[in-house]
Design an enzyme around this catalytic site. Structure first.
Site, PDB file in Angstrom:
ATOM      1  CD  GLU A  37     -15.622 -35.139 -23.165  1.00 15.65           C
ATOM      2  OE1 GLU A  37     -15.006 -34.087 -23.657  1.00 15.65           O
ATOM      3  OE2 GLU A  37     -16.739 -34.815 -22.367  1.00 15.65           O
ATOM      4  CG  HIS A  99     -15.355 -32.511 -27.496  1.00 17.04           C
ATOM      5  ND1 HIS A  99     -15.658 -31.336 -28.447  1.00 17.04           N
ATOM      6  CD2 HIS A  99     -16.295 -32.395 -26.578  1.00 17.04           C
ATOM      7  CE1 HIS A  99     -16.220 -30.751 -27.708  1.00 17.04           C
ATOM      8  NE2 HIS A  99     -16.682 -31.214 -26.679  1.00 17.04           N
TER       9      HIS A  99
END
Ligand SMILES: [Zn+2]
Length: 156
Positions: A37, A99
């Site tokens: 991530e 994100h």
């Protein structure tokens, strides 16, 4: 590029544009395979009712990347925000956060919603926080308010 550049609220009160540069950053960080991530902050300019997102910072060496959890150490990103704010005479400012998720069509987690509400409350200019999740096929784009109200944007 796979992600749409122009977004709006249903009532037309907000028109948002992601610059090509920002979409390239999203594209380069899409979570495929085992990639971790990523995330950072979003900077840009505010022109009622327009919002131009011109900079997306990327994970710095200070950030640690995990596949399912992105934990941001704020120092590097805040420094970029401050430098650009000064260099632009205060016109390029902090707008929000982005994100990635390892999902085709991303949806925010409970932790995401809590975090966004907290960050919105912290904004000195009292504007809602632009919250973006970069999925494999699409973006999730919303304005998160400090009182928990959420405005979802859609592509146009
Ligand atoms: Zn998330």
């Amino acid at each position: 590029m796979r992600h749409v550049s122009d977004w709006t609220l249903d009532d037309g009160s907000v028109m948002l544009n992601f610059s090509d540069e920002v979409r390239r950053v999203f594209e380069n960080n899409v979570q495929l395979g085992d990639s971790p991530e990523s995330g950072g902050i979003l900077l840009g300019t505010v022109h009622e009712p327009g919002l131009l997102v011109t900079v997306a910072t990327t994970p710095s060496r200070l950030d640690r990347q995990f596949r399912y959890l992105f934990e941001r150490l704020p120092f590097g990103h805040r420094a970029v925000a401050k430098r650009l704010w000064r260099a632009s005479n205060g016109t390029t400012r902090y707008i929000g956060e982005w994100h990635t998720h390892p999902q085709d069509i991303p949806t925010p987690s409970g932790i995401d919603l809590d975090e966004w509400r907290k960050l919105a409350r912290m904004r000195a200019d009292k504007l809602p926080l632009l919250a973006v999740i970069v999925g494999r096929e699409a973006l999730h784009v919303e304005l998160a308010h400090g009182n928990g109200h959420r405005d979802l944007l859609r592509p146009y």
